[in-house]
Design a protein around this motif. Structure first.
Motif, PDB file in Angstrom:
ATOM      1  N   ARG A  54       3.853   6.195  10.142  1.00  0.00           N
ATOM      2  CA  ARG A  54       2.435   5.856   9.994  1.00  0.00           C
ATOM      3  C   ARG A  54       1.877   5.212  11.249  1.00  0.00           C
ATOM      4  NH1 ARG A  54       0.709   1.681   5.151  1.00  0.00           N
ATOM      5  NH2 ARG A  54      -0.902   0.520   6.282  1.00  0.00           N
ATOM      6  N   ARG A 108       9.024   5.278   6.943  1.00  0.00           N
ATOM      7  CA  ARG A 108       7.663   5.748   6.662  1.00  0.00           C
ATOM      8  C   ARG A 108       6.626   4.924   7.421  1.00  0.00           C
ATOM      9  NH1 ARG A 108       9.712   6.192   1.277  1.00  0.00           N
ATOM     10  NH2 ARG A 108       8.727   4.200   0.725  1.00  0.00           N
ATOM     11  N   ALA A 109       6.869   3.600   7.520  1.00  0.00           N
ATOM     12  CA  ALA A 109       5.928   2.748   8.257  1.00  0.00           C
ATOM     13  C   ALA A 109       5.912   3.124   9.737  1.00  0.00           C
ATOM     14  CB  ALA A 109       6.304   1.278   8.079  1.00  0.00           C
ATOM     15  N   GLU A 127       3.365  -2.443   2.977  1.00  0.00           N
ATOM     16  CA  GLU A 127       2.693  -1.491   2.096  1.00  0.00           C
ATOM     17  C   GLU A 127       3.571  -0.290   1.776  1.00  0.00           C
ATOM     18  OE1 GLU A 127      -1.962  -2.469   3.304  1.00  0.00           O
ATOM     19  OE2 GLU A 127      -0.982  -0.687   4.136  1.00  0.00           O
ATOM     20  N   GLU A 128       4.376   0.127   2.722  1.00  0.00           N
ATOM     21  CA  GLU A 128       5.254   1.276   2.501  1.00  0.00           C
ATOM     22  C   GLU A 128       6.582   0.881   1.853  1.00  0.00           C
ATOM     23  OE1 GLU A 128       4.460   4.338   2.997  1.00  0.00           O
ATOM     24  OE2 GLU A 128       2.629   4.149   4.193  1.00  0.00           O
ATOM     25  N   ALA A 142       2.103  -2.623   7.626  1.00  0.00           N
ATOM     26  CA  ALA A 142       2.514  -1.236   7.387  1.00  0.00           C
ATOM     27  C   ALA A 142       3.833  -1.184   6.629  1.00  0.00           C
ATOM     28  CB  ALA A 142       2.628  -0.486   8.710  1.00  0.00           C
ATOM     29  N   HIS A 194       9.232   0.633   3.378  1.00  0.00           N
ATOM     30  CA  HIS A 194      10.182   1.583   3.965  1.00  0.00           C
ATOM     31  C   HIS A 194       9.908   1.617   5.465  1.00  0.00           C
ATOM     32  CE1 HIS A 194      12.170   5.370   4.939  1.00  0.00           C
ATOM     33  NE2 HIS A 194      12.796   5.278   3.780  1.00  0.00           N
TER      34      HIS A 194
END
Length: 302
Positions: free
Chosen positions: A37, A33-34, A27-28, A24, A30
């Protein structure tokens, strides 16, 4: 070789939950944000990622005021993590299915492919079997095998064949789909060069001829197109003039509509339909279905 107190190599036991957290963040790029998510607190996420780095004895991210980036080790782990997590998910699904009172066999298939004859033959050969069908798309026709949603998948090439067994079944013509008011819509046949100025509404790797010829001829910026998840979405975009697409003739015939036309492209080769399954699986049902699927006839093109 470094070992821990038990004599095992460091990093051999990877916690899958930590690995999911890492993916996570990777992919982000950040942590905030992860964390959103994953629906966990950011400090807890940071601790889990640091614990994974400790387990592996490597740094996975470089963090500074400018942001978060992957290290070379982190980039490699991201490449490896997807198949590993998918394999774990597939194992859970298959173990759960094995405990069911009625055995289940799931067949993935792409739009436009008729699987009824092979399904009926398999059901006749195994009367107690529950056969389920799973409609797939370009993005997930192989993923359903890797994560265990399907036992076999009837796919359209090209696909990533790593870790799979792939058996050719048949070929079928492909056509270009244009808006009904396109300047070329009245022609009886086209070439790829005729469409070089149009935007292709799909991954160019799905149409190698287009990728190798048309992209060399096209110039200028292409409009942004949102992710496309189904044939219906693709045809909606074609109808409103966002671009053109290349699809199997059987699919074009199934999805006939008055605001688009399907035309033959003379230098576009046929599409290959294959049966695919995970190479490590030795299920008798898979091999029985593979034998039955060999008899599938190409869809009617008249």
């Amino acid at each position: 070789m470094d070992t821990d107190e038990d004599g095992r190599r460091n990093g051999m036991d990877v916690d899958l939950r930590k690995l999911r957290y890492f993916v996570a963040v990777a992919e982000e790029l950040h942590f905030g944000r992860a964390a959103q998510r994953l629906h966990i607190a950011q400090p807890a996420l940071s601790r889990q990622v640091r614990a994974l780095e400790d387990d592996l004895s490597v740094a996975l991210f470089l963090r500074d005021r400018r942001g978060t980036v992957l290290t070379p080790a982190g980039a490699r782990l991201l490449d490896e993590a997807g198949p590993l997590l998918a394999a774990a998910e597939a194992t859970v699904r298959r173990v759960t299915a094995a405990a069911a009172d009625t055995p289940v066999f799931t067949i993935g298939f792409m739009p436009g492919i008729t699987v009824t004859p092979a399904v009926r033959a398999l059901s006749a050969r195994h009367p107690g079997l529950s056969v389920r069908l799973l409609r797939t798309g370009w993005e997930d026709q192989v993923e359903v095998l890797r994560d265990g949603r399907a036992d076999v998948s009837i796919v359209r090439l090209p696909i990533d064949q790593k870790g799979l067994r792939v058996r050719p079944l048949f070929t079928e013509p492909r056509v270009a789909v244009l808006p009904a008011d396109h300047p070329l819509a009245g022609k009886s046949a086209l070439t790829i060069a005729d469409l070089a100025g149009d935007h292709l509404l799909q991954d160019p790797d799905a149409v190698p001829e287009w990728r190798d010829i048309a992209q060399e001829l096209r110039t200028g910026e292409r409009p942004e197109v949102p992710p496309i998840h189904s044939v219906e979405e693709k045809l909606e975009l074609v109808a409103r003039g966002a671009g053109v697409c290349v699809i199997p003739l059987s699919t074009a015939t199934f999805y006939t509509r008055p605001d688009v036309v399907a035309l033959t492209v003379e230098d576009l080769g046929p599409g290959q339909v294959c049966l695919a399954w995970t190479a490590t699986r030795l299920s008798r049902l898979i091999h029985d279905f593979a034998d039955l699927a060999d008899s599938l006839a190409p869809p009617a093109t008249a």
